[in-house]
Design a protein around this motif. Sequence first.
Motif, short mmCIF file in Angstrom:
data_model
loop_
_atom_site.label_atom_id
_atom_site.label_comp_id
_atom_site.label_asym_id
_atom_site.label_seq_id
_atom_site.Cartn_x
_atom_site.Cartn_y
_atom_site.Cartn_z
N GLY A 266 -24.79 -29.43 13.65
CA GLY A 266 -25.47 -29.33 12.38
C GLY A 266 -26.32 -30.53 12.05
N LEU A 267 -26.49 -31.43 13.03
CA LEU A 267 -27.33 -32.61 12.86
C LEU A 267 -28.70 -32.26 13.42
N THR A 268 -29.54 -31.67 12.60
CA THR A 268 -30.77 -31.05 13.09
C THR A 268 -31.99 -31.96 13.01
N VAL A 269 -31.76 -33.24 12.77
CA VAL A 269 -32.90 -34.17 12.67
C VAL A 269 -33.51 -34.41 14.04
N ALA A 270 -34.74 -34.88 14.05
CA ALA A 270 -35.45 -35.14 15.31
C ALA A 270 -34.81 -36.31 16.05
N LEU A 271 -34.73 -36.18 17.36
CA LEU A 271 -34.37 -37.28 18.23
C LEU A 271 -35.65 -37.83 18.84
N MET A 272 -35.80 -39.14 18.80
CA MET A 272 -36.96 -39.78 19.41
C MET A 272 -36.48 -40.77 20.46
#
Length: 407
Positions: A266-272
């Motif tokens: 549920g951690l849907t933030v972008a990975l960079m």
Amino acid sequence: MSSRVARLAVAPAVLLLLAACGTNKTEAGGGNAASCDTSKGNLVVGVVAPLTGSVSAVGLGIQNATALAVDEANSKCAVKGYKLVMVGEDDQATPQVGAHAASKLAADDTVIGVVGTYNSSVAQAVQPILAAKKIPQVSPANTNPSLTVGDNTAAPKRQFDSYFRVCATDNFQGPYAADYLVAKAGKKKIAIVTDGKTYGKGLAEEFTKRATKDGATIVDTEQVGEKDSDFSGVLAKVKRAKPDAIYYGGEYPVAGPLSKQAQDLGLTVALMGGDGIFDKKFVDLGGKEGDLATSVGAPTDQLQSAQDFVKAYTAKAYKDPYAAYGAFAYDAANAIIASTAKTLGDNGTWAASMRGALVKNIGSYTASGATGPVGFDQYGDSTNKVLTVYQVSGGDWKAAQTGTATS
């Protein structure tokens, strides 16, 4: 952990890939025009790169692009009296194996230079071995700043006169990524995850310095192992910190699954991440829509200067793509080849004692390469600071921004 070659009517070039018995070595050396005088024998352009293992997609692109440069040089009789041969050594992305590969090449007096390595941690093991024999090393992919200027970038000191690279370093890549993610994308709460290796740790540190300067808060910092596959424990801590982005310092074999498992939790933030995750395999392994990466140079397929390289590489029908660093390896190999031709002149006879002069000629080498202008500063670093931000869109990387970075 980036073309100066005029395309003439070239005789058909045959690439010979011969697995040497009992070694990790690959040799290639076709393309000699029938009229070339090669009576003085062979000279070796070595490659040290990961040719097997989890990041072999990058290493094989480096090897193939070097072989292409060698074949083209042979077709033009670039080094008078000699045939060039590419010898690839597999470092398996491991410093100890890389040191062994470098030692094998260093024992050969016909080696004129080495293209490699990919991993900065492997370079740390390889540099002193090649430098002891004054063998020039031109990396297409090492980005950790300490390899050229030492650990104190505020008081730079060249580490090895024989070491050069044709790509921008992480003290440019990290800030460039931070400026995009914080200043442009508006992400203000960032979690940092690294694999703890030289490349990943150093890149994350450079990113963090600029991100905080740009107004972001680092809400959590974690470390995973490069061979880990279950990130639930780390990601649970990251999730509690409620970041609006994750910055990963490391390579795609971990980054892809990390992104997927984050989304599953549920951690849907972008990975960079940096150039270490910029590969299609990142997406194949779980990288999701909206994830970001920086990589050195402009997109190869969009560079006018790279069109001849792309066409020539495609015509060879290599099994593996040129990947993120093929064009850079091509430029690195050509720097070695052109500088060797200059060192020998029309009638010179190669001897290992000429390597000092060859190193100086590489240091002063400039050309218009596949990746753009190629040249080196007083530390052996590339004078080309172009970087690109890519975003996963439609299941593949798409360029989002290209520009010249400032540290």
